[in-house]
Design a protein around this motif. Structure first.
Motif, PDB file in Angstrom:
ATOM      1  N   GLY A   1     -30.463  25.344  -4.152  1.00  0.00           N
ATOM      2  CA  GLY A   1     -31.794  24.877  -3.796  1.00  0.00           C
ATOM      3  C   GLY A   1     -31.693  23.666  -2.891  1.00  0.00           C
ATOM      4  N   GLN A   2     -32.533  22.680  -3.148  1.00  0.00           N
ATOM      5  CA  GLN A   2     -32.499  21.436  -2.401  1.00  0.00           C
ATOM      6  C   GLN A   2     -31.918  20.362  -3.296  1.00  0.00           C
ATOM      7  N   ALA A   3     -30.732  19.905  -2.996  1.00  0.00           N
ATOM      8  CA  ALA A   3     -30.069  18.922  -3.851  1.00  0.00           C
ATOM      9  C   ALA A   3     -30.767  17.569  -3.744  1.00  0.00           C
ATOM     10  N   PRO A   4     -31.158  16.972  -4.886  1.00  0.00           N
ATOM     11  CA  PRO A   4     -31.705  15.611  -4.849  1.00  0.00           C
ATOM     12  C   PRO A   4     -30.657  14.638  -4.314  1.00  0.00           C
ATOM     13  N   GLU A   5     -31.104  13.545  -3.776  1.00  0.00           N
ATOM     14  CA  GLU A   5     -30.190  12.568  -3.214  1.00  0.00           C
ATOM     15  C   GLU A   5     -29.217  12.065  -4.277  1.00  0.00           C
ATOM     16  N   GLY A   6     -27.926  12.097  -3.939  1.00  0.00           N
ATOM     17  CA  GLY A   6     -26.899  11.613  -4.855  1.00  0.00           C
ATOM     18  C   GLY A   6     -26.465  12.604  -5.909  1.00  0.00           C
ATOM     19  N   ALA A   7     -27.027  13.843  -5.863  1.00  0.00           N
ATOM     20  CA  ALA A   7     -26.724  14.816  -6.919  1.00  0.00           C
ATOM     21  C   ALA A   7     -25.485  15.647  -6.626  1.00  0.00           C
ATOM     22  N   GLY A   8     -25.015  15.691  -5.382  1.00  0.00           N
ATOM     23  CA  GLY A   8     -23.878  16.529  -5.051  1.00  0.00           C
ATOM     24  C   GLY A   8     -24.315  17.942  -4.741  1.00  0.00           C
ATOM     25  N   ASP A   9     -23.456  18.676  -4.046  1.00  0.00           N
ATOM     26  CA  ASP A   9     -23.815  20.036  -3.652  1.00  0.00           C
ATOM     27  C   ASP A   9     -22.711  21.049  -3.926  1.00  0.00           C
ATOM     28  N   LEU A  10     -21.715  20.677  -4.741  1.00  0.00           N
ATOM     29  CA  LEU A  10     -20.640  21.599  -5.101  1.00  0.00           C
ATOM     30  C   LEU A  10     -20.171  21.276  -6.509  1.00  0.00           C
ATOM     31  N   VAL A  11     -19.930  22.328  -7.309  1.00  0.00           N
ATOM     32  CA  VAL A  11     -19.405  22.130  -8.655  1.00  0.00           C
ATOM     33  C   VAL A  11     -18.221  23.064  -8.860  1.00  0.00           C
ATOM     34  N   THR A  12     -17.167  22.537  -9.489  1.00  0.00           N
ATOM     35  CA  THR A  12     -15.968  23.323  -9.794  1.00  0.00           C
ATOM     36  C   THR A  12     -15.740  23.299 -11.304  1.00  0.00           C
ATOM     37  N   ALA A  13     -15.225  24.399 -11.848  1.00  0.00           N
ATOM     38  CA  ALA A  13     -14.995  24.515 -13.294  1.00  0.00           C
ATOM     39  C   ALA A  13     -13.595  25.032 -13.541  1.00  0.00           C
ATOM     40  N   ASP A  14     -13.045  24.723 -14.740  1.00  0.00           N
ATOM     41  CA  ASP A  14     -11.687  25.183 -15.032  1.00  0.00           C
ATOM     42  C   ASP A  14     -11.573  25.779 -16.431  1.00  0.00           C
ATOM     43  N   ASP A  15     -10.368  26.269 -16.730  1.00  0.00           N
ATOM     44  CA  ASP A  15     -10.100  26.959 -17.989  1.00  0.00           C
ATOM     45  C   ASP A  15     -10.310  26.086 -19.220  1.00  0.00           C
ATOM     46  N   ALA A  16     -10.134  24.784 -19.077  1.00  0.00           N
ATOM     47  CA  ALA A  16     -10.323  23.881 -20.210  1.00  0.00           C
ATOM     48  C   ALA A  16     -11.794  23.598 -20.468  1.00  0.00           C
ATOM     49  N   GLY A  17     -12.651  23.833 -19.461  1.00  0.00           N
ATOM     50  CA  GLY A  17     -14.071  23.557 -19.589  1.00  0.00           C
ATOM     51  C   GLY A  17     -14.525  22.324 -18.840  1.00  0.00           C
ATOM     52  N   THR A  18     -13.628  21.687 -18.088  1.00  0.00           N
ATOM     53  CA  THR A  18     -13.981  20.508 -17.297  1.00  0.00           C
ATOM     54  C   THR A  18     -14.782  20.918 -16.066  1.00  0.00           C
ATOM     55  N   LEU A  19     -15.811  20.142 -15.747  1.00  0.00           N
ATOM     56  CA  LEU A  19     -16.615  20.360 -14.554  1.00  0.00           C
ATOM     57  C   LEU A  19     -16.499  19.154 -13.641  1.00  0.00           C
ATOM     58  N   CYS A  20     -16.347  19.406 -12.348  1.00  0.00           N
ATOM     59  CA  CYS A  20     -16.330  18.339 -11.347  1.00  0.00           C
ATOM     60  C   CYS A  20     -17.446  18.602 -10.342  1.00  0.00           C
ATOM     61  N   ILE A  21     -18.209  17.561 -10.030  1.00  0.00           N
ATOM     62  CA  ILE A  21     -19.320  17.670  -9.098  1.00  0.00           C
ATOM     63  C   ILE A  21     -18.969  16.874  -7.846  1.00  0.00           C
ATOM     64  N   TRP A  22     -19.127  17.522  -6.689  1.00  0.00           N
ATOM     65  CA  TRP A  22     -18.662  16.961  -5.425  1.00  0.00           C
ATOM     66  C   TRP A  22     -19.787  16.879  -4.417  1.00  0.00           C
ATOM     67  N   SER A  23     -19.631  15.976  -3.491  1.00  0.00           N
ATOM     68  CA  SER A  23     -20.458  15.938  -2.287  1.00  0.00           C
ATOM     69  C   SER A  23     -19.600  16.458  -1.148  1.00  0.00           C
ATOM     70  N   SER A  24     -20.070  17.508  -0.469  1.00  0.00           N
ATOM     71  CA  SER A  24     -19.264  18.133   0.574  1.00  0.00           C
ATOM     72  C   SER A  24     -19.519  17.467   1.913  1.00  0.00           C
ATOM     73  N   GLY A  25     -18.681  17.780   2.879  1.00  0.00           N
ATOM     74  CA  GLY A  25     -18.792  17.226   4.223  1.00  0.00           C
ATOM     75  C   GLY A  25     -17.429  17.206   4.868  1.00  0.00           C
ATOM     76  N   GLU A  26     -17.268  16.397   5.899  1.00  0.00           N
ATOM     77  CA  GLU A  26     -15.970  16.280   6.544  1.00  0.00           C
ATOM     78  C   GLU A  26     -14.912  15.828   5.540  1.00  0.00           C
ATOM     79  N   GLU A  27     -15.331  15.018   4.582  1.00  0.00           N
ATOM     80  CA  GLU A  27     -14.497  14.668   3.431  1.00  0.00           C
ATOM     81  C   GLU A  27     -15.296  14.925   2.165  1.00  0.00           C
ATOM     82  N   PHE A  28     -14.678  15.608   1.195  1.00  0.00           N
ATOM     83  CA  PHE A  28     -15.338  15.894  -0.073  1.00  0.00           C
ATOM     84  C   PHE A  28     -15.148  14.703  -1.009  1.00  0.00           C
ATOM     85  N   THR A  29     -16.235  14.288  -1.665  1.00  0.00           N
ATOM     86  CA  THR A  29     -16.201  13.117  -2.539  1.00  0.00           C
ATOM     87  C   THR A  29     -16.558  13.530  -3.956  1.00  0.00           C
TER      88      THR A  29
END
Length: 335
Positions: A176-204
């Protein structure tokens, strides 16, 4: 209320993989395209809304210098970029990108087996498009970020995200439309950890949601809300900007294999080993800004371990389902 319509023949039993279905809508041609992994190959099919006029093709990862059998495919998904659409395949050997119909391979990236411990399985899994980038996860927990040109084959690895310590299960970009500061990418793993990123020329990295002892098999990101499906049958909703848990639902009796979101309406689709597909509605309370989830529909696909579930349109008026060893794709439409 949804009703089952004409199914699409898969041409073989589907594999028991997370998120084993991708849907590409072609509105100008009144067609929907489907792809799902079945054994060492990927079935690519297209059909009209009424299920008539279906056509199919198949593609498989290259074997390189090794003799057959070909490497096992772990996922296949279309990535819709601003200027092109690519079909991405992940396997035990690497990552391959094709033109949208699977006819021409654009790029191949081999996984470095030497980087993994000898007893550890090596594979890629988790595919998502973020603007002009395609992000793909690996069994070592790394996320490879590929910079995709508007045309041609000059694909490059622009960045490697190394925040996870376990195998990546799924990756999702903002629908949808990401609110400011919310990030636009999420990654998940086998342990259940989630990481939320801001994409662009450099991912943060913006937020890291810790594991709680259960695999997160599928994630989606919509309007600043992370929807995560887990092996214990739960769906959890997190605030992307803060990582705060907003809602928790015991949605299924067994392992969730797939989630999907309709970006225009906030409908959430979940499919699991318990043979059920559920449709939910996500929303924000305008007075409190709380995230709310409402159950809308349940569908039982008898004696089927559901492995893939995807909406066929951005409004969530229809969806498709695949299952382990199921030789067809079931389709449902709103009535």
């Amino acid at each position: 209320m949804y009703r089952r319509g004409r199914s699409v023949q898969l041409g073989g039993g589907g594999s028991a993989l997370y998120n084993n279905l991708s849907v590409l809508r072609l509105p100008h041609r009144q067609l929907a395209c489907f792809c799902a992994v079945r054994g060492p190959a990927v079935a690519v099919l297209s059909a009209a809304a009424d299920g008539l006029g279906a056509s199919s093709a198949s593609c498989a990862p290259r074997r390189g210098d090794r003799p057959p059998p070909p490497p096992a495919v772990t996922q296949a998904a279309w990535c819709v970029l601003p200027a092109r659409v690519l079909l991405v395949l992940t396997s035990q050997k690497g990552i391959q990108m094709y033109e949208s119909d699977g006819s021409v391979m654009v790029y191949w990236h081999a996984l470095d087996v030497a980087e993994h411990p000898p007893a550890q399985a090596v594979f890629a899994r988790g595919i998502a498009a973020a603007e002009n980038f395609i992000c793909v996860g690996t069994s070592s927990g790394m996320v490879l970020v590929f910079d995709i040109p508007h045309k041609g084959t000059n694909v490059t690895v622009s960045e490697v995200l190394e925040e996870h310590r376990d195998a990546i299960t799924d990756i999702a970009a903002e629908l949808g439309q990401a609110p400011e500061g919310a990030g636009d990418l999420v990654t998940a793993d086998d342990a259940g950890t989630l990481c939320i990123w801001s994409s662009g020329e450099e991912f943060t990295l913006l937020n890291k949601i810790p594991a709680f002892g259960c695999t997160c098999s599928s994630v989606k990101l919509w309007n600043g809300v992370v929807a995560a499906g887990y092996g214990n049958g739960q769906i959890r909703l997190y605030e992307a900007a803060t990582g705060v848990l907003r809602a928790e639902v015991n949605a299924h009796a067994r392992w969730i294999y797939a989630l999907d979101l309709a970006p225009l309406t906030g409908k959430l689709l979940s499919g699991a080993e318990d043979s059920f597909v559920h449709v939910w509605k996500l929303s924000r309370n305008p007075d409190t800004d709380d995230v709310e989830i409402e159950h809308c529909h349940a569908e039982c696909v008898t004696d089927t371990q559901i492995c893939g579930a995807r909406f066929c349109d951005p409004e969530g008026c229809s969806f498709a389902v695949t299952g382990y060893d199921l030789s067809e794709i079931f389709r449902y439409s709103q009535v």
